[in-house]
Design a protein around this motif. Structure first.
Motif, PDB file in Angstrom:
ATOM      1  N   LYS A 128       0.837  -1.205   0.000  1.00 18.17           N
ATOM      2  CA  LYS A 128       0.000   0.000   0.000  1.00 18.17           C
ATOM      3  C   LYS A 128       0.867   1.249   0.000  1.00 18.17           C
ATOM      4  O   LYS A 128       0.624   2.200  -0.748  1.00 18.17           O
ATOM      5  N   ARG A 129       1.908   1.261   0.836  1.00 18.47           N
ATOM      6  CA  ARG A 129       2.799   2.430   0.882  1.00 18.47           C
ATOM      7  C   ARG A 129       3.522   2.606  -0.449  1.00 18.47           C
ATOM      8  O   ARG A 129       3.681   3.727  -0.942  1.00 18.47           O
ATOM      9  N   MET A 130       3.978   1.501  -1.035  1.00 13.55           N
ATOM     10  CA  MET A 130       4.679   1.590  -2.308  1.00 13.55           C
ATOM     11  C   MET A 130       3.760   2.110  -3.409  1.00 13.55           C
ATOM     12  O   MET A 130       4.170   2.927  -4.239  1.00 13.55           O
TER      13      MET A 130
ATOM     14  N   LEU B 294       1.553   5.755 -10.107  1.00 13.95           N
ATOM     15  CA  LEU B 294       0.478   5.169 -10.898  1.00 13.95           C
ATOM     16  C   LEU B 294      -0.843   5.861 -10.599  1.00 13.95           C
ATOM     17  O   LEU B 294      -1.075   6.324  -9.473  1.00 13.95           O
ATOM     18  N   GLY B 295      -1.720   5.903 -11.594  1.00 15.60           N
ATOM     19  CA  GLY B 295      -3.027   6.509 -11.442  1.00 15.60           C
ATOM     20  C   GLY B 295      -4.095   5.514 -11.057  1.00 15.60           C
ATOM     21  O   GLY B 295      -3.815   4.389 -10.626  1.00 15.60           O
ATOM     22  N   GLU B 296      -5.341   5.920 -11.276  1.00 10.52           N
ATOM     23  CA  GLU B 296      -6.486   5.130 -10.817  1.00 10.52           C
ATOM     24  C   GLU B 296      -7.131   4.298 -11.922  1.00 10.52           C
ATOM     25  O   GLU B 296      -8.253   3.829 -11.759  1.00 10.52           O
ATOM     26  N   ALA B 297      -6.436   4.116 -13.052  1.00  9.19           N
ATOM     27  CA  ALA B 297      -7.073   3.368 -14.139  1.00  9.19           C
ATOM     28  C   ALA B 297      -6.072   2.518 -14.905  1.00  9.19           C
ATOM     29  O   ALA B 297      -6.155   2.381 -16.121  1.00  9.19           O
TER      30      ALA B 297
ATOM     31  N   VAL C 298       7.696  -5.351  -4.738  1.00  3.79           N
ATOM     32  CA  VAL C 298       7.635  -4.073  -5.461  1.00  3.79           C
ATOM     33  C   VAL C 298       7.009  -4.248  -6.833  1.00  3.79           C
ATOM     34  O   VAL C 298       6.256  -3.387  -7.312  1.00  3.79           O
ATOM     35  N   THR C 299       7.303  -5.358  -7.510  1.00  2.00           N
ATOM     36  CA  THR C 299       6.795  -5.541  -8.867  1.00  2.00           C
ATOM     37  C   THR C 299       5.273  -5.576  -8.913  1.00  2.00           C
ATOM     38  O   THR C 299       4.675  -5.160  -9.914  1.00  2.00           O
TER      39      THR C 299
ATOM     40  N   VAL D  99       0.456   9.953  -2.821  1.00  2.00           N
ATOM     41  CA  VAL D  99      -0.987  10.081  -3.024  1.00  2.00           C
ATOM     42  C   VAL D  99      -1.671   9.018  -2.176  1.00  2.00           C
ATOM     43  O   VAL D  99      -1.684   7.835  -2.548  1.00  2.00           O
ATOM     44  N   PRO D 100      -2.214   9.383  -1.005  1.00  2.00           N
ATOM     45  CA  PRO D 100      -2.842   8.378  -0.130  1.00  2.00           C
ATOM     46  C   PRO D 100      -3.966   7.632  -0.835  1.00  2.00           C
ATOM     47  O   PRO D 100      -4.695   8.186  -1.665  1.00  2.00           O
TER      48      PRO D 100
END
Length: 510
Positions: free
Chosen positions: A126-128, A134-137, A266-267, A496-497
């Motif tokens: 979640k933190r990574m 990256l965005g939301e789509a 991470v990947t 970006v939380p």
């Protein structure tokens, strides 16, 4: 630091000397011909009149014709020995349907449903992801969006076929090239290498001719796309009047990591579905409609160093889960590979003034012991657009700082990471497509593509735009950016939380 700098200067000097030598050798016939003409012409004019010259020519007509034929043959041989130009006719990038889009919160919940992750691993992912850029789509394959996840050979094959067939269908439709006219086909996918290969899959689907030259590249990481372009360039020098199809993709169905080894997690937060197809040609008539001409390819491989070789590896964790482990030294190794690569590329593209400034700072520092910083060449003086592999936010931040690039130069890479995530070797083509979609490409512009890959490799290519490329209209299905071109770029904060607390994925996992 001085030792590294000295090695860099030594390599740069060697590359510059090699470049000057090749230029001299290439122009040696011209120099000899001009020298001979300057020496002989005055003597002929001073000793012979025009009438005498004409009489001499008629008396030795056979010798004169033989000399002319020899000169014509030599000129033809010289022309044929020159490298054939390689044109990029067009390209296509894969855009999955809306059913494959997932927000970052949905991705985190899906990780929880996959099982096997402890609370610490879920919090780390979640933190990574909050810092990934990256965005939301971004897009996941159906295999990883199902409950439970369906990681098997069949679903992996389904993912790859959707991507490969999607981009090749689009490319052939855009260019109007018949499949039987393709003489070279190259496909690259690093982690997923099925039998029959991707190339065989393409040959079978599109019924390519039986003598097509085919190569399948695997295990070469995110920079394999440039390696495929370099291979195609060499093949197009020996196979005249043909097309080369290059397909770059990666498969994440079988390569999602479900264990708790932190370097392998991470990947999960970066890699997403994607792929691209590029049509190259050495046909001279294609220049009229081609978008770009390939100017340089530079490949750097630092695998002789154990530290470089081991910084990105596919391995099993203690529980038997397979994943790709990223070393903490990755950024340092990437920086060394980049310096080696641009030391070779610099003399090919940079103006002499920049090269002299670089050497001057080295002399001041090493000879006169002056307290000066090494001069970093300004590549924006020679190159107009930069397509840097969207491997992650850290990679882009480091290259922006190292190469002293502006936010405008970094925009294609950052927006590709934001909209599509890390799509491995195909990311460079999404970035070039972004430049096209925004109407940035003008005739004569030079584009620099830079990619990094396991091994460890840094590869780059320089293209020259042969014409201006029109901006993409909203809704145009010919570009993966058609639906987003009017809303991008967007500002992406460093953190970006995610609107999804730890309890939500605990509940989902339960």
């Amino acid at each position: 630091m001085d030792r590294d700098l000295f090695r860099t200067v030594k390599q740069g000097t060697r590359n510059q000397a090699r470049l000057l030598y090749h230029r001299l050798v290439c122009r040696l016939p011209h120099l000899l011909a001009v020298t001979l003409l300057l020496v002989v012409a005055p003597r002929l004019v001073s000793t012979l009149s025009l009438a005498a010259l004409w009489s001499e020519a008629r008396a030795n007509a056979a010798v004169l014709l033989a000399a002319c034929a020899g000169c014509a043959a030599a000129a033809y041989a010289y022309a044929m020995s020159r490298p054939r130009p390689v044109y990029l006719v067009d390209l296509a990038g894969y855009k999955p349907g809306p059913a494959h889009e997932a927000t970052r919160a949905q991705a985190i919940r899906q990780f929880g449903l996959a099982g096997g992750f402890d609370d610490e691993s879920m919090s780390f992912q979640k933190r990574m992801m909050e810092r990934s850029g990256l965005g939301e789509a971004t897009h996941f394959p159906a295999s990883l969006m199902s409950i439970p996840v369906d990681m098997c050979l069949q679903t992996a094959r389904d993912e790859s076929e959707a991507v490969v067939f999607g981009v090749v269908d689009e490319l052939l439709a855009k260019t109007g090239v018949r499949a039987e006219d393709i003489g070279v086909v190259i496909a690259n996918s690093s982690l997923y290498s099925p039998t029959p290969s991707f190339v065989s899959l393409i040959v079978n689907r599109y019924r390519l001719r039986h003598d097509v030259v085919s190569h399948n590249l695997s295990g070469m990481g995110c920079s394999a796309g440039i390696i495929a372009i370099d291979l195609a360039k060499h093949l197009l020098q020996v196979h005249p009047d043909t097309y080369a199809l290059v397909v770059s993709t990666e498969n994440i169905t079988l390569n999602a990591y479900l264990g708790n080894n932190r370097p392998m997690l991470v990947t999960n937060t970066l890699f997403r579905v994607g792929g691209a197809a590029v049509l190259l040609s050495n046909r001279r008539q294609e220049r009229a409609r081609a978008k770009y001409q390939l100017i340089h390819t530079v490949r750097t491989h630092r695998g002789a160093s154990d530290r470089s070789y081991g910084c990105v590896t596919q391995e099993e964790d203690d529980a038997g889960h397979v994943g790709v482990s990223l070393s903490k030294e990755l950024m340092s190794v990437a920086g060394e590979a980049l310096r080696t690569n641009i030391t070779t590329l610099g003399p090919l593209v940079l103006p002499l003034s920049e090269q002299l400034r670089f050497l001057a700072t080295v002399v001041l520092k090493r000879v006169f012991r002056a307290d000066v910083k090494p001069h970093i060449p300004d590549f924006t003086l020679a190159l107009d657009h930069f397509c840097i592999h969207a491997g992650g936010r850290g990679v882009l931040d480091e290259l922006e700082r190292s190469l002293k690039l502006s936010a405008w130069h970094m925009e294609p890479s950052r927006m590709t990471l934001y909209r599509f995530g890390n799509t491995s070797s195909s990311s460079l083509w999404y970035e070039l497509a972004y430049c096209e979609a925004k109407g940035r490409i003008k005739k004569g512009d030079r584009v620099w593509q830079i990619a990094f890959g396991s091994g460890f490799k840094c590869n780059s290519a320089v293209w020259k735009a042969l014409r201006a490329v029109d901006a993409v209209a909203v809704g145009d299905t010919g570009s993966p950016w058609a639906q987003d071109v009017d809303v991008l770029p967007v500002h992406v904060p460093k953190v970006v939380p995610i609107d999804d607390d730890e309890a939500s994925y605990k509940t989902a996992a339960a």
